[in-house]
Design a protein around this motif. Structure first.
Motif, PDB file in Angstrom:
ATOM      1  N   TYR A  23       6.907 -13.604 -42.397  1.00 22.37           N
ATOM      2  CA  TYR A  23       7.558 -14.630 -43.206  1.00 22.37           C
ATOM      3  C   TYR A  23       7.335 -16.020 -42.633  1.00 22.37           C
ATOM      4  CZ  TYR A  23      11.361 -14.690 -39.713  1.00 22.37           C
ATOM      5  OH  TYR A  23      12.093 -14.804 -38.556  1.00 22.37           O
TER       6      TYR A  23
ATOM      7  N   LEU B 255       9.457  -9.364 -41.525  1.00 28.53           N
ATOM      8  CA  LEU B 255      10.590  -8.734 -42.196  1.00 28.53           C
ATOM      9  C   LEU B 255      10.141  -7.433 -42.843  1.00 28.53           C
ATOM     10  CD1 LEU B 255       9.960  -9.386 -45.406  1.00 28.53           C
ATOM     11  CD2 LEU B 255      11.019 -11.575 -44.863  1.00 28.53           C
TER      12      LEU B 255
ATOM     13  N   ALA C 219      15.116  -8.272 -40.894  1.00 23.71           N
ATOM     14  CA  ALA C 219      14.173  -9.245 -40.338  1.00 23.71           C
ATOM     15  C   ALA C 219      14.384  -9.440 -38.850  1.00 23.71           C
ATOM     16  CB  ALA C 219      14.334 -10.594 -41.056  1.00 23.71           C
TER      17      ALA C 219
ATOM     18  N   TYR D  27      14.268 -12.329 -35.755  1.00 31.62           N
ATOM     19  CA  TYR D  27      14.410 -13.766 -35.517  1.00 31.62           C
ATOM     20  C   TYR D  27      14.347 -13.982 -34.016  1.00 31.62           C
ATOM     21  CZ  TYR D  27      19.334 -12.259 -34.963  1.00 31.62           C
ATOM     22  OH  TYR D  27      20.484 -11.601 -34.591  1.00 31.62           O
TER      23      TYR D  27
ATOM     24  N   ASP E 140      14.881 -19.524 -38.129  1.00 34.23           N
ATOM     25  CA  ASP E 140      14.098 -18.369 -38.572  1.00 34.23           C
ATOM     26  C   ASP E 140      14.829 -17.618 -39.680  1.00 34.23           C
ATOM     27  OD1 ASP E 140      12.235 -18.980 -36.615  1.00 34.23           O
ATOM     28  OD2 ASP E 140      12.937 -17.444 -35.216  1.00 34.23           O
ATOM     29  N   GLN E 141      16.136 -17.422 -39.494  1.00 30.37           N
ATOM     30  CA  GLN E 141      16.920 -16.710 -40.506  1.00 30.37           C
ATOM     31  C   GLN E 141      16.904 -17.455 -41.843  1.00 30.37           C
ATOM     32  OE1 GLN E 141      20.578 -16.638 -38.351  1.00 30.37           O
ATOM     33  NE2 GLN E 141      20.056 -14.807 -37.175  1.00 30.37           N
TER      34      GLN E 141
ATOM     35  N   VAL F  90      13.765 -16.725 -43.557  1.00 28.09           N
ATOM     36  CA  VAL F  90      13.805 -15.404 -44.206  1.00 28.09           C
ATOM     37  C   VAL F  90      14.371 -15.539 -45.613  1.00 28.09           C
ATOM     38  CG1 VAL F  90      14.876 -13.123 -44.160  1.00 28.09           C
ATOM     39  CG2 VAL F  90      13.956 -14.109 -42.048  1.00 28.09           C
TER      40      VAL F  90
ATOM     41  N   TRP G 265      11.842 -17.060 -47.843  1.00 26.99           N
ATOM     42  CA  TRP G 265      10.827 -16.082 -48.243  1.00 26.99           C
ATOM     43  C   TRP G 265      11.360 -15.181 -49.353  1.00 26.99           C
ATOM     44  CZ3 TRP G 265      10.208 -10.939 -48.855  1.00 26.99           C
ATOM     45  CH2 TRP G 265       8.903 -10.434 -48.927  1.00 26.99           C
TER      46      TRP G 265
END
Length: 478
Positions: A56, A114, A166, A168, A190-191, A194, A197
């Motif tokens: 992602y 992910l 996912a 992270y 990062d989350q 996600v 994405w």
């Protein structure tokens, strides 16, 4: 069309040979979906299609180490998505003694991936199923969405939902606070990536991008809740599931986090006004070793706070949760949250505090339970529903005296009993436990699907008004 592999040969009528070709059989068993960065080929597992290890974001290596997540450059052809990607770099979990050990599988290169599980029929025809994006716990320093502990196939089938897990960034790579080099709550960023994405791509997997539940356990619960109240991501979240969130552990004060960063750089022997180049050149093993040493130096009896975790005011964490709830940040979202019956025993099971049951109970109430009660009570006063549970199933045998400890509900949510062969928190599994898993997982899957944990075959569960409305999961009876 989303979910259709255009590389697959068209099925044609055959006279005298009803069998399918090997190429056609592969298309049935290995479904292909187009994403914004390239096509991925998953696997068919019963009535669920699984796609694992989908990037992602770009690998956080070289110049991208200690930088916000960058868009993945994409790939040509069809990427194999049969296996999960590597975990983010990390040391051993603090809870291995109760959850069981994991064989290290981390690699900095390729860790931002992910995994998607979707009912097989959803890939054709744009089903628009609800989506659960579930974040693992681990104290912001360990864990992986690709581990078999969190396999999403059962939940996807149980609730007819699309499930996403996912990775992270963790520990110093995710939560070292050095804003001068671009490092601040990188794991939280990062989350958010996600969720971005999912918004862009989940329709191709049969999901509805406007019906996303952000969920998670422990650090993952804290993360899901924060994503739902952060102005930058709140519109991407419709519902929240928060399991054993550490509500009594507020985000770090920036000054405290900056002091931690200075001590960390000292352990690494990095000086000067721009530590970025040196941090990006060091072997990741050096970064992890210094993090473990700093954590050991700062450890205090009774404290469960990791040495590095989200910083207040940084990306993803603009406000304390109490202020956000009071200001109505969750007013347009469905909410389900809860705790286990004996949260703190996991943190003291093998230490000198193990016999101090009353002390552990008080600490667990302060860190975990009080926040649940405060959030649910505030919602009730606002005339908004919140569904609250308490998981009380105890392992048998229970030689460590864990009771219903922190993380004990995870095998029951995901239905992954076989993934915990050496977990004292689970113990022996009997038919009643499978019934409990159907009840617990079924209720949370129903919530992700509809906003209510009620449904066919599920026991009634009232929104919280008083403690009598807390739904207990601790027997074989659903």
């Amino acid at each position: 069309m989303p979910g259709v592999d255009r590389a697959c040969p068209e099925k044609t009528a055959r006279r005298g040979r009803p069998e399918v070709t090997s190429d056609e059989q592969d298309c049935v068993q290995r479904p292909v979906v187009a994403t914004g960065r390239g096509r991925v080929r998953g696997t068919a597992e019963g009535g669920v299609a699984a796609f694992r290890g989908i990037p992602y974001a770009a690998s956080p290596v070289g110049a991208l180490r200690f930088a916000p997540p960058a868009r993945h450059p994409g790939w040509s052809g069809v990427r194999d998505a049969a296996h999960a990607g590597p975990s983010a770099p990390q040391g051993p979990s603090r809870l291995e003694a109760v959850m069981g050990p994991r064989v290290p599988d981390w690699d900095e290169d390729g860790c931002l991936t992910l995994n998607v599980w979707t009912p097989a029929g959803a890939l054709h025809g744009g089903a628009g199923l609800p989506v659960l994006v579930w974040f693992h716990g681990g104290g912001f320093s360990s864990g992986s969405g690709g581990w078999d502990w969190y396999d999403g196939a059962r939940l996807a089938a149980l609730g007819r939902i699309v499930v996403v897990t996912a990775n992270y960034r963790l520990g110093p790579l995710g939560y070292l606070y050095l804003p001068e080099i671009g490092a601040g709550n990188l794991g939280s960023q990062d989350q958010a990536a996600v969720l971005g994405w999912v918004r862009e791509n989940i329709a191709g997997f049969g999901g509805d991008p406007d019906a996303v539940t952000a969920g998670g356990q422990s650090a993952g619960a804290h993360s899901a809740f924060s994503l739902a109240i952060d102005p930058r991501t709140r519109d991407l979240v419709r519902r929240v599931i928060a399991q054993s969130g550490p509500w009594g552990l507020p985000p770090q004060d920036p000054a405290e986090a900056a002091a931690t960063a200075r001590d960390y750089l000292h352990l690494l022997g990095i000086t000067g006004t721009d530590p970025g180049p040196a941090l990006r050149e060091l072997p990741v093993e050096r970064l992890l070793a210094a993090h473990r040493r700093l954590a050991a130096e700062r450890a205090r009896p009774g404290s469960i706070a990791p040495v590095m975790y989200p910083v207040l005011g940084g990306p993803g964490h603009p406000h304390p949760w109490r202020r956000a709830v009071a200001a109505g940040a969750l007013d347009d979202k469905d909410l389900l949250l809860g705790t286990t019956g004996d949260e703190m025993t996991a943190f003291h099971a093998l230490g000198p505090a193990a016999p101090a049951t009353r002390l552990a109970d008080r600490a667990g109430d302060r860190v975990f339970q009080r926040g649940v009660t405060a959030i649910a009570t505030a919602r009730a006063r606002q005339g908004l529903p919140a569904h609250v549970y308490r998981f009380t199933r105890r392992p048998a045998p229970d030689p460590l005296g864990l009771g219903a400890t922190h993380c004990a509900e995870l095998p029951f949510l995901h239905g992954t009993f076989d993934a915990y062969p050496d977990a004292p928190m689970l113990g022996a599994v009997d038919p009643g436990d499978h019934a409990l898993a159907r009840a617990f997982g079924g209720a949370l899957a129903a919530f992700a699907a509809t906003g209510s944990p009620n449904g066919p075959g599920l026991a009634p569960w009232r929104p919280y008004r008083t403690p009598a409305d807390v739904r207990e999961f601790g027997t074989a009876r659903p």
